[in-house]
Scaffold this active site. Sequence first.
Site, mmCIF file in Angstrom:
data_model
loop_
_atom_site.group_PDB
_atom_site.id
_atom_site.type_symbol
_atom_site.label_atom_id
_atom_site.label_comp_id
_atom_site.label_asym_id
_atom_site.label_seq_id
_atom_site.Cartn_x
_atom_site.Cartn_y
_atom_site.Cartn_z
ATOM 1 C CE LYS A 1 -3.767 5.072 -1.406
ATOM 2 N NZ LYS A 1 -4.827 5.584 -2.309
ATOM 3 C CE1 TYR B 1 -3.797 2.396 0.813
ATOM 4 C CE2 TYR B 1 -2.414 3.159 2.618
ATOM 5 C CZ TYR B 1 -3.532 3.312 1.814
ATOM 6 O OH TYR B 1 -4.365 4.377 2.005
#
Length: 301
Positions: free
Chosen positions: A175, A171
């Site tokens: 991002k 993640y």
Amino acid sequence: MSGICDGRVVVVTGAGRGLGRAHALAFAAEGARVVVNDLGVGLDGTPAPDSPAAQVVAEIRAAGGEAVAHGGDIATAAGAASLVSTALETYGRLDTLVNNAGYLRDRMLVNLDEDDWDAVMRVHLKGHFLPLKHAAAHWRAETKAGRTPVARIINTSSGAGLLGSVGQGNYSAAKAGIIGLTLVAAAELARYGVQVNAIAPAARTRMTEHTFAESMAAPDSGFDVMAPENVSPLVVWLGSGEGAGVTGRVFEAEGGRITVMEGWRAGPSVEKGARWGVGEVGETVVKLLAEAGIPGAVYGV
């Protein structure tokens, strides 16, 4: 409401719940016609029985607004293309794209499967790239036809992408990649009338419900600091025709706080004018680090 988005057509991905839902409702309240995208999958990306996109559309229409649901997979070329075509075929134009869709497959790195890595990269990073690509192609064609748009893209990063987050290597990497994509898109698409920015929001959603389980109301005010609706005013403003020249920026948004993130900047530096020897590098690096600022802590440390 100010009607800051009167006449604009806005696409919001992952808009069935959480931040995306809040953004879609906020845009509609400001006069936008909204394409509500949601694949209707669970937190881990597996299919759920019913997509909530139609429910958000019903909310918007009940309040007197205009909206249409889109249930395609925006991490595929066909799904992203149909997202843009839904806006054009339904409302005849596209003005703003909000890339918001995402989910989690959290693991410590030594336990992170390749499938978990690929799945998160796919929905977050590819799911930003493909809608951006298809929207940008439309706006480029408009510009070439002499109709330069006042177009806006808002991408969704995270504090995990800025600082890292233990147990979220996939993640955090996705991002962080979204920030890089934002900077490149802002530079490449400016000639077509497109401004591209990113937000790093902190709010209570399905992905963060365990982290922000409590209401976190401000003392004596009843203000819910973690409500997703707190982030939406910034997104709506960035997605409106206002803010000429605001592009290539990253904003943190949490509760009542908005922060302009300044990203990587050159810090202390030494130029020798020749190749460094291995023996002298260590001493030089230690001196440079002593002059440098202390980086923010990785979440979860």
